[in-house]
Design an enzyme around this catalytic site. Structure first.
Site, PDB file in Angstrom:
ATOM      1  N   ASP A 120      -6.351  -0.073   0.138  1.00  0.00           N
ATOM      2  CA  ASP A 120      -6.377  -0.104   1.599  1.00  0.00           C
ATOM      3  C   ASP A 120      -7.769  -0.510   2.054  1.00  0.00           C
ATOM      4  O   ASP A 120      -8.589  -0.928   1.243  1.00  0.00           O
ATOM      5  CB  ASP A 120      -5.978   1.257   2.168  1.00  0.00           C
ATOM      6  CG  ASP A 120      -6.918   2.333   1.696  1.00  0.00           C
ATOM      7  OD1 ASP A 120      -8.050   2.016   1.305  1.00  0.00           O
ATOM      8  OD2 ASP A 120      -6.523   3.500   1.712  1.00  0.00           O
ATOM      9  N   LYS A 157       0.834  -1.204   0.000  1.00  0.00           N
ATOM     10  CA  LYS A 157       0.000   0.000   0.000  1.00  0.00           C
ATOM     11  C   LYS A 157       0.866   1.249   0.000  1.00  0.00           C
ATOM     12  O   LYS A 157       0.645   2.176  -0.770  1.00  0.00           O
ATOM     13  CB  LYS A 157      -0.929  -0.004   1.213  1.00  0.00           C
ATOM     14  CG  LYS A 157      -1.920  -1.141   1.173  1.00  0.00           C
ATOM     15  CD  LYS A 157      -2.704  -1.257   2.453  1.00  0.00           C
ATOM     16  CE  LYS A 157      -3.363  -2.630   2.516  1.00  0.00           C
ATOM     17  NZ  LYS A 157      -3.787  -2.993   3.864  1.00  0.00           N
TER      18      LYS A 157
END
Length: 214
Positions: free
Chosen positions: A138, A120
């Site tokens: 996310d 991420k």
DNA sequence: AACTCGGGGCA
DNA sequence: TGCCCAGAGTT
């Protein structure tokens, strides 16, 4: 879902959240990398508050490593997980100096080798600091994508693949931010505010109960 | 896949 | 008080 509708949804979200491009303020790839590492389980507002102060003196890996883990920990403690985070930031800064000539690497492969940097964080840095199209999935992007029905999957990787398939490449980076903003403001995990949702007419969560999130 | 790390903001 | 937050590492 029809790709045309996906693009329509994202355009509406983009118009709804014009400030959503990149909420983390940064002046260099290194600043964005550290800010993103700090943002784990912590809101962008607090991250910006911490980095505003921190970057006055410590905005390069060389300057950062002059701090001890305890000193850095004090400065970033309002972002939580401060022991792990300060340790990872210092280790990553050292790795950037020793193995990358002081520059933040610009490939996924190299980025995720850095301590405390996962997919991420790497996606955010690649897309926002280096202009390389990427969609970081996310918790917000995962939930919102599944609810709306623009990308379904039981793992973040699956959702990422679906999003990349359904969204034109030049919209990837912005879409990531639009979906996060929407997830925070309206499409919240507990009590989604569907009454004020700008894309409710397209939402499978609302309109197709049988396709409800798993 | 589940567990842990964590202080601060807000109801 | 209790719940939640732009995740990553370890087991």
């Amino acid at each position: 879902m029809n790709k045309q509708i996906v693009v329509t949804i994202l355009k509406i979200l983009g118009e709804t959240y014009p400030e959503a491009r990149c909420a983390l303020k940064f002046g260099s790839p290194y600043e964005l990398l550290v800010a993103t590492m700090l943002s784990a389980q912590c809101t962008d507002v607090r991250v910006n508050k911490v980095t505003n102060e921190l970057y006055r003196e410590f905005n390069t890996p060389e300057k950062m490593v002059s701090l001890t883990e305890e000193e850095l920990g004090k400065k970033i403690k309002s972002c939580g997980f401060f022991r792990n985070k300060s340790k990872h930031i210092l280790e990553t800064s050292r790795a950037i100096i020793e193995e990358h000539g002081g520059k933040v690497p610009d490939t996924m492969e190299e980025l995720i080798k850095l301590p405390g940097v996962g997919r991420k964080t790497a996606d955010v840095v690649l897309s926002n600091a280096f202009g390389i199209p990427a969609i970081a999935v996310d918790t917000h992007v995962f939930r919102v994508s599944n609810r709306l029905g623009i990308a379904r999957g039981n793992t973040p990787h699956k959702v990422e693949m679906e999003l990349m398939k359904n969204i034109p490449k030049n919209m990837w980076s912005d879409s990531h931010h639009y979906l996060i903003w929407h997830g925070r403001k309206i499409c919240k995990s507990r009590k989604p505010d569907c009454g004020h949702c700008p894309v409710a007419p397209y939402c499978e969560y609302l309109n197709c109960p049988e396709k409800n999130e798993k």
